[in-house]
Design an enzyme around this catalytic site. Sequence first.
Site: not given
Ligand code: DON
Length: 584
Positions: A391, A485, A433
Site C-alpha cells: 500500500t 495491512g 479485505d
Molecule cells: O485496506 C487495507 O487495510 C489493506 N488493503 C492494506 C494493505 C496494505 O497495507 C499492504 N501493504 N503493505
Amino acid sequence: MQPWIRLTRSAITLVIAFSFITTLLVQPSRTFNAAAASRDPVRARRGMVASTSRIASQVGVDVMKRGGNAIDAAIAVAFALAVTYPAAGNLGGGGFMMIRMRNGKTVAIDYREMAPAAAHRNVYLDKDGNLLKGEGSSTVGYRASGVPGTVAGMELALKSYGSGKLTWSQLVEPARRLAAEGFPMGNILVRSLRGNDYLSRYPETRRIFLRNGNFYNDGELFRQPELAATFARLQRSGPKEFYQGLTARLIVEDMKRHNGLITMEDMGAYVAKEREPLRGSYRGYEILSMPPPSSGGAVLLEMLNILEGYDLAKYDSASSDRYHLTVEAMRRAFADRAEYMGDADFVKVPVTGLIDKAYADNLRKTIRPDRASTSVEVTAGRPTGYESEETTHFTVVDAQGNAVANTYTLNDSFGSGVVAKGTGIVMNNEMDDFAAKPGTANLYGLIQGERNAVAPRKRPLSAMTPTFVLRKDGSLWFTTGTPGGPTIINTVLQVITNVIDYNMNIQQAIDAPRIHHQWLPDEVAWEPYGLSGDTQQALTNRQHKLVTRPRYMGDAQGIMIEEKTGVRLGATDPRRSDGLAVGY
Ligand code: DON
C-alpha cells in the site's frame, strides 16, 4: 603537558559537564535513542511532499510551484505513483484521502473499492463452505478485484478542494509522460518485481513487468505505453472515461474472458464519497482520522484513549513497560475491530462507543501491569451506543497551509496480479479485505466478523489510517500514515505517541522501532534489531509471546509544521530506500 592540551581538556570537561547537567535538567534522556539514529527532517518554507517515490514527490512540488494547492499536488502524486510505484500506486485500486484546508475544514474522501454486484457472502467458498484458494479466490486473479475507486476519488478531491488553477488534464500529464517516456527503475521497484510470484502468471502482466521473460535490473529505463495511453484517454475525456468509456470496456471485456466479476454496470455505479473524519484527542491534542469503511481511525482512537490513562512518558520509549501497555491496548482494540467493524453504509458500526473515553477507562481496568492478557480471555468489549504486501502513503502540505494525508492501495503487492489487457492497469485484490469466510484469517492473518462479510456494492473494511494531529491552538501539527495491512494502525499509533509522549521530531518518530499485536494471532511481532534482548526477556516474563518479523513494518511518511517558524519538516521512512521528502 602543553598548555593547549590542558585548555582543550578543560574545555571538553566543561562541555561534557554542561551537557550532562542540561540532560538532567532540560531533556528527558528518553529522546536520545531515536536522535542518535535519525537524520534531520527535510526543511522547506512553503510546500512539502513526502512519498515513497522521489520522482512522485518532485511531481507534487512542481504542481505547487505552478500555483497548485496541496490537493492538486496530491492528485498528481497519486497518478505519478501509479507509474513509478506500481506495486501499490494505482488506477486499479482505491484508498482514502484526508484533506485539511487552511481554514480548518477537514474532510475524508473515501474512494475505497466497491464489491461488484455479483459478489455475495459465499462467493469465495467452495460447495463445502471452505475458502477457495488460487484462481477464483479473494486473493489472486480476476475474481479478487473490487471496482477501482482511485479515479473517482481524485475527481471528487479536485472538484471540491482543488485550487482551480490547474486542470484535470494538467494534473494527469506528469504521470502520462513518466509512463510514455519511462524512468530509471529504482531498487525497490526491481525488488518488488523479483519478489512477486503472480507476475509471471498472467501474460499481460508478464509482458509489461518482465523484459522478455527476464527480470529488470536497477537503473533500466521502464516504459509503460498502454498505461500512458490510458492516461491520455483520461486527459481527453475526463474521469468518466475510466468508468464508462474505453478503459471501462477494456477492463470489463478482460473480466468476462476470465470469469471475473466486474461488469459495465458495476463500473458505472462506482461512487467516491466525502465523509466526516473521526475526531478524538490524545493528551489534549486533537486527532483527525479515517472513519469506516476504514477501521483505522476508530482503532487508533480506541488505543490512544486506553494509553492516555498511563503516564507513558515516565517509561523509556523502548522499554518493556511501554511495549506491554501498548500491546494490551492493541489487543483490545483489534478484538473490537474483528467484532464490530465493517462498511457503515451497510452494517451498524458502534464508532461513537468505540472511541468514547469512558469505554477506554473500562477496558484499561482489565489490563494488568505485570502480566499479558491472553487473546482468548480478551473478546470484544461492550461499547455504548451499540446495539508485503503493498500500500502506499503520501502527504502534502502547501504554502497556504492546506494539507493532504493519502493512503491508497491495490491491497497485496501488485494486487490480484492481473493487468487488464490493453490498459496497463494493475487490478486490486481488495476483495480479500472482506471476511471471505467470517471467523477465518485473511491474507494478513486478520480474523474478521459478519459485519465485514461480502455483499454486493459493499466496501471491504480497511486498516488504512491517514491522520492529522493538531496543536492545542487547533493548527496543524503533523500528518502521517503508512502501508502495512493491519500494522498500519499500530504504526500510526506509535508515530503519534513517539511525538507526544517522547518529544521525538517527525523523522525520529518514524525511524524508531515498531511492534505489532492484532489480537489474533496472540503474538507480539517486532522488527529486526527492534528489541534488545533484555526487553524481550522482560516481555516474555510477563507472558507475551514474541515473534520477529522477517521484514520491517510499514513505510510511514510525515510532515510536521515547526511551531515558531512555520517551516515544513518532511520525513520519509528509512525502511524503504526510494522515498524522499521534497520541499521548496
Ligand atoms: O485496506 C487495507 O487495510 C489493506 N488493503 C492494506 C494493505 C496494505 O497495507 C499492504 N501493504 N503493505
